[in-house]
Scaffold this motif. Structure first.
Motif, mmCIF file in Angstrom:
data_model
loop_
_atom_site.group_PDB
_atom_site.id
_atom_site.type_symbol
_atom_site.label_atom_id
_atom_site.label_comp_id
_atom_site.label_asym_id
_atom_site.label_seq_id
_atom_site.Cartn_x
_atom_site.Cartn_y
_atom_site.Cartn_z
ATOM 1 N N ALA A 3 77.084 167.429 -55.213
ATOM 2 C CA ALA A 3 76.386 168.199 -54.280
ATOM 3 C C ALA A 3 75.524 169.237 -54.773
ATOM 4 O O ALA A 3 74.380 169.346 -54.386
ATOM 5 C CB ALA A 3 77.662 168.899 -53.542
ATOM 6 N N ALA A 4 75.963 170.102 -55.784
ATOM 7 C CA ALA A 4 75.094 170.999 -56.693
ATOM 8 C C ALA A 4 73.813 170.323 -57.191
ATOM 9 O O ALA A 4 72.640 170.770 -56.946
ATOM 10 C CB ALA A 4 75.778 171.682 -57.656
ATOM 11 N N VAL A 5 74.147 169.158 -57.862
ATOM 12 C CA VAL A 5 72.830 168.493 -58.616
ATOM 13 C C VAL A 5 71.971 167.791 -57.439
ATOM 14 O O VAL A 5 70.934 168.086 -57.549
ATOM 15 C CB VAL A 5 73.587 167.273 -59.458
ATOM 16 N N LEU A 6 72.300 167.226 -56.371
ATOM 17 C CA LEU A 6 71.711 166.651 -55.418
ATOM 18 C C LEU A 6 70.899 167.742 -54.553
ATOM 19 O O LEU A 6 69.725 167.760 -54.322
ATOM 20 C CB LEU A 6 72.289 165.862 -54.310
ATOM 21 N N LEU A 7 71.450 169.059 -54.574
ATOM 22 C CA LEU A 7 70.875 170.085 -53.969
ATOM 23 C C LEU A 7 69.560 170.603 -54.675
ATOM 24 O O LEU A 7 68.500 171.093 -54.011
ATOM 25 C CB LEU A 7 71.928 171.038 -53.542
ATOM 26 N N LEU A 8 69.753 170.594 -56.012
ATOM 27 C CA LEU A 8 68.793 171.116 -56.791
ATOM 28 C C LEU A 8 67.674 170.256 -56.918
ATOM 29 O O LEU A 8 66.352 170.448 -56.942
ATOM 30 C CB LEU A 8 69.197 171.702 -58.043
ATOM 31 N N VAL A 9 68.035 168.995 -57.009
ATOM 32 C CA VAL A 9 67.031 167.994 -57.187
ATOM 33 C C VAL A 9 66.279 167.625 -55.867
ATOM 34 O O VAL A 9 64.974 167.451 -55.796
ATOM 35 C CB VAL A 9 67.685 166.555 -57.802
ATOM 36 N N LEU A 10 66.941 167.313 -55.067
ATOM 37 C CA LEU A 10 66.313 166.973 -53.469
ATOM 38 C C LEU A 10 65.754 167.982 -52.661
ATOM 39 O O LEU A 10 65.004 167.520 -51.898
ATOM 40 C CB LEU A 10 67.253 165.935 -53.086
ATOM 41 N N GLU A 11 66.280 169.248 -52.784
ATOM 42 C CA GLU A 11 65.996 169.938 -51.651
ATOM 43 C C GLU A 11 65.502 171.234 -52.173
ATOM 44 O O GLU A 11 65.551 172.477 -51.637
ATOM 45 C CB GLU A 11 67.462 170.558 -50.929
ATOM 46 N N GLY A 12 64.549 171.148 -53.292
ATOM 47 C CA GLY A 12 63.811 172.349 -53.838
ATOM 48 C C GLY A 12 62.962 172.835 -52.887
ATOM 49 O O GLY A 12 62.701 174.285 -52.595
ATOM 50 N N GLU A 13 62.344 172.050 -51.760
ATOM 51 C CA GLU A 13 61.290 172.589 -50.946
ATOM 52 C C GLU A 13 62.100 173.558 -49.860
ATOM 53 O O GLU A 13 61.408 174.697 -49.604
ATOM 54 C CB GLU A 13 60.670 171.331 -50.166
ATOM 55 N N GLN A 14 63.048 172.975 -49.465
ATOM 56 C CA GLN A 14 64.089 173.662 -48.410
ATOM 57 C C GLN A 14 64.447 175.127 -49.107
ATOM 58 O O GLN A 14 64.326 176.179 -48.291
ATOM 59 C CB GLN A 14 65.211 173.128 -47.999
ATOM 60 N N ILE A 15 64.999 174.897 -50.276
ATOM 61 C CA ILE A 15 65.339 176.157 -50.757
ATOM 62 C C ILE A 15 64.248 177.315 -50.951
ATOM 63 O O ILE A 15 64.711 178.507 -50.745
ATOM 64 C CB ILE A 15 65.654 175.932 -52.361
ATOM 65 N N GLY A 16 62.900 176.970 -50.980
ATOM 66 C CA GLY A 16 61.982 177.867 -51.328
ATOM 67 C C GLY A 16 61.451 178.360 -49.843
ATOM 68 O O GLY A 16 60.942 179.253 -49.834
ATOM 69 N N ARG A 17 61.993 178.124 -48.979
ATOM 70 C CA ARG A 17 61.563 178.201 -47.389
ATOM 71 C C ARG A 17 62.918 179.151 -46.656
ATOM 72 O O ARG A 17 62.998 179.313 -45.582
ATOM 73 C CB ARG A 17 61.470 177.096 -46.519
ATOM 74 N N LEU A 18 63.892 179.292 -47.535
ATOM 75 C CA LEU A 18 65.064 179.846 -47.043
ATOM 76 C C LEU A 18 64.997 181.334 -46.327
ATOM 77 O O LEU A 18 65.500 181.515 -45.565
ATOM 78 C CB LEU A 18 66.254 179.788 -47.733
ATOM 79 N N SER A 19 63.793 181.864 -46.759
ATOM 80 C CA SER A 19 63.546 183.421 -46.230
ATOM 81 C C SER A 19 63.147 183.292 -44.859
ATOM 82 O O SER A 19 63.344 184.144 -44.000
ATOM 83 C CB SER A 19 62.659 183.958 -47.317
ATOM 84 N N ASP A 20 62.642 182.171 -44.607
ATOM 85 C CA ASP A 20 61.996 181.848 -43.255
ATOM 86 C C ASP A 20 63.278 181.569 -41.975
ATOM 87 O O ASP A 20 62.839 181.461 -40.922
ATOM 88 C CB ASP A 20 61.064 180.780 -43.158
ATOM 89 N N VAL A 21 64.335 181.228 -42.582
ATOM 90 C CA VAL A 21 65.479 180.765 -41.540
ATOM 91 C C VAL A 21 65.802 181.884 -40.936
ATOM 92 O O VAL A 21 66.247 182.990 -41.422
ATOM 93 C CB VAL A 21 66.233 180.188 -42.520
ATOM 94 N N GLY A 22 66.097 181.972 -39.611
ATOM 95 C CA GLY A 22 66.549 182.958 -38.584
ATOM 96 C C GLY A 22 68.018 183.101 -38.647
ATOM 97 O O GLY A 22 68.753 182.359 -39.031
ATOM 98 N N PRO A 23 68.481 184.258 -38.219
ATOM 99 C CA PRO A 23 70.025 184.580 -38.122
ATOM 100 C C PRO A 23 70.794 183.599 -37.524
ATOM 101 O O PRO A 23 71.992 183.265 -37.864
ATOM 102 C CB PRO A 23 70.057 186.075 -37.550
ATOM 103 N N ALA A 24 70.229 182.950 -36.191
ATOM 104 C CA ALA A 24 71.308 181.971 -35.739
ATOM 105 C C ALA A 24 71.522 180.846 -36.531
ATOM 106 O O ALA A 24 72.708 180.398 -36.532
ATOM 107 C CB ALA A 24 70.214 181.693 -34.250
#
Length: 306
Positions: free
Chosen positions: A205-226
């Motif tokens: 899960a950690a490997v796939l998260l880093l390899v496949l979800e880099g774009e989402q990780i870079g946009r985490l600051s835009d995710v709302g509290p809900a």
């Protein structure tokens, strides 16, 4: 530490064990019932693959901490195969497929389809030779599942939607994980079963998260509290705490019998979707819920050989 070994257990549970198993299973179902509403809330801003991998990784951290605190020994070889199936089915398969489906259908629709889980779980356990439900049990299980399917068709205008295929795939994944985990919990323990499954799934899960979800990780600051609140629920409760009750219940009361309690989950989910997402809860929903509750009570009386 020496690895734990699997020891045989009695093939037939006592009445008190079955009653405790049903109660624990009901608590687990109540926790699971909010999974799809919170998942639909989370995927409004989070990618489904990111949500699946991140919740698995977060729950794995909690699991590792619990195992270390309890000083639990490594599982034996015999436990590895069912643990892998639990990881693939419950930790990765169901969360990913249901998360994708929740982007295109209401949580209430997906929740009703999830009402097929008890039948699918009982079928898997029977095919694998873990349990032998009676013909009367199968009749009641089919009746309850038929009510759920009829409800789904009525909600979809007489037809299934494209996302339903994903939900059916999610159901098959969860059924395998529930049956294997419920059987393993009888020797390994319910808490140990889900914790080791999460730990085994952590590295991929950690490997796939880093390899496949880099774009989402870079946009985490835009995710709302809900969405973060929803992520927290599916990580801590749906992926971790809920299984403590669920697998212990399956171990005590039997996979097929306790699994029928999950027929109530769609209707608890409907209530959750109404509160969290503003989805409609009608009198028809209540009527189907009462009918399904009746099948659960009837199934409780039917014989299941373990």
């Amino acid at each position: 530490m020496r690895p734990t070994t699997l020891t045989p257990t009695p093939t037939v549970g006592t009445t008190s064990d079955e009653a405790r198993g049903m109660l624990l299973g009901l608590i687990g179902v109540a926790i699971f019932s909010l999974t799809l509403p919170f998942t639909r809330l989370a995927v409004r801003e989070l990618d489904p693959l990111f949500l699946t991998l991140a919740r698995a990784l977060g729950a794995a951290v909690l699991a590792a901490g619990w195992l270390r605190m309890r000083r639990v020994a490594w599982p034996g070889r015999a436990a590895l195969r069912p643990l892998v199936i639990v990881g693939l089915g419950c930790v990765l398969g169901f969360p990913l497929l249901s998360s994708i489906a929740m982007r295109s259908v209401p949580a209430s629709h997906g929740a009703v389809l999830a009402g097929m889980l008890p039948l699918a779980t009982a079928l898997y356990a029977a095919v694998r030779g873990y349990e032998r439900p009676s013909n009367r049990f199968w009749f009641v299980a089919l009746l309850g599942s038929g009510l759920v399917v009829a409800f789904a068709l009525s909600q979809g205008g007489g037809a299934l939607q494209a996302a339903d295929v994903l939900m059916f795939g999610a159901i098959v994944s969860a059924a395998a994980g529930y049956a294997e985990g419920g059987r393993l919990a009888r020797t390994l323990g319910g808490q140990e079963t889900i914790c080791w499954a999460l730990v085994l799934a952590a590295v991929p899960a950690a490997v796939l998260l880093l390899v496949l979800e880099g774009e989402q990780i870079g946009r985490l600051s835009d995710v709302g509290p809900a969405s973060w609140l929803a992520f927290g629920y599916v990580t801590v409760f749906s992926m971790f705490i809920g299984f403590f009750f669920w697998y212990r219940g399956l171990a005590l009361g039997g996979v097929a019998r306790v699994g029928q309690v999950q027929l109530l989950q769609p209707f608890l989910s409907l209530a959750g979707a109404a509160v969290l997402l503003g989805e409609t809860l009608t009198l028809a929903n209540v009527g189907f819920a009462l009918a399904v509750i009746a099948t659960v009570a009837l199934g409780r009386r039917m014989q299941v050989r373990r």
